[in-house]
Design an enzyme around this catalytic site. Structure first.
Site, PDB file in Angstrom:
ATOM      1  CG  ASP A 199      -2.024  -0.950   1.233  1.00 47.07           C
ATOM      2  OD1 ASP A 199      -2.154  -1.710   0.255  1.00 47.07           O
ATOM      3  OD2 ASP A 199      -2.789  -0.971   2.214  1.00 47.07           O
ATOM      4  CG  ASP A 243      -5.553  -3.795   5.883  1.00 46.71           C
ATOM      5  OD1 ASP A 243      -5.830  -4.861   5.290  1.00 46.71           O
ATOM      6  OD2 ASP A 243      -5.730  -2.675   5.368  1.00 46.71           O
TER       7      ASP A 243
END
Length: 149
Positions: free
Chosen positions: A93, A122
């Site tokens: 990310d 996450d």
């Protein structure tokens, strides 16, 4: 498209769950918040392990929408696999705030029910995120060091 890694035979349920997660992450990257909102179940639990937990699809979508134009998001899915409605992602990310780009690895767990995400959890290493922040700060002075997906 991500590399598909499976431990069980592909079924329509696993394929649908994988596609729902991919569509959600791509919509988030593209700031398509109508699609983001539609992808999240009303009873969603969103958690960054060790940090925050938010309950509710609308609350999560509202939070994400507030970042529009302020915090950019990019994602590269390295691996994705599913067992029934549970989807696991291994990805990189990037959070982009103005000229600052903070890039780090993330492992995500999603659960999909009737095409909508009901769990988004996450996991990431804070030290790795800190290294991404340091690299991003140095890249402000030395642009050739800017991380890319």
């Amino acid at each position: 498209m991500a590399e598909l890694t499976e431990t069980s035979p592909e079924t329509p349920e696993t394929t649908e769950a994988i596609r729902a997660v991919e569509a959600f992450l791509n919509a988030l990257q593209n700031e398509d918040f109508d699609t983001v909102d539609a992808a999240l179940g009303d009873d969603l639990v969103y958690e960054n392990v060790g940090f925050s937990r938010i309950r509710g699809g609308r609350r999560t979508a509202t939070l994400l929408r507030r970042m529009q134009g302020r915090v950019g998001f990019e994602v590269k899915i390295h691996r994705i696999g599913a067992d029934g409605a549970a989807v696991l992602t291994e990805r990189t990310d990037a959070l982009i705030i103005g000229p600052l780009r903070v890039q780090f690895w993330v492992c995500g767990v999603f659960e999909v029910d009737d095409g909508r995400i009901t769990l988004w959890r996450d996991y990431f290493d804070v030290y790795d995120m800190f290294k991404g922040l340091l690299r991003g700060l140095v890249a402000l002075v030395v642009p050739s060091l800017k991380a890319t997906l």
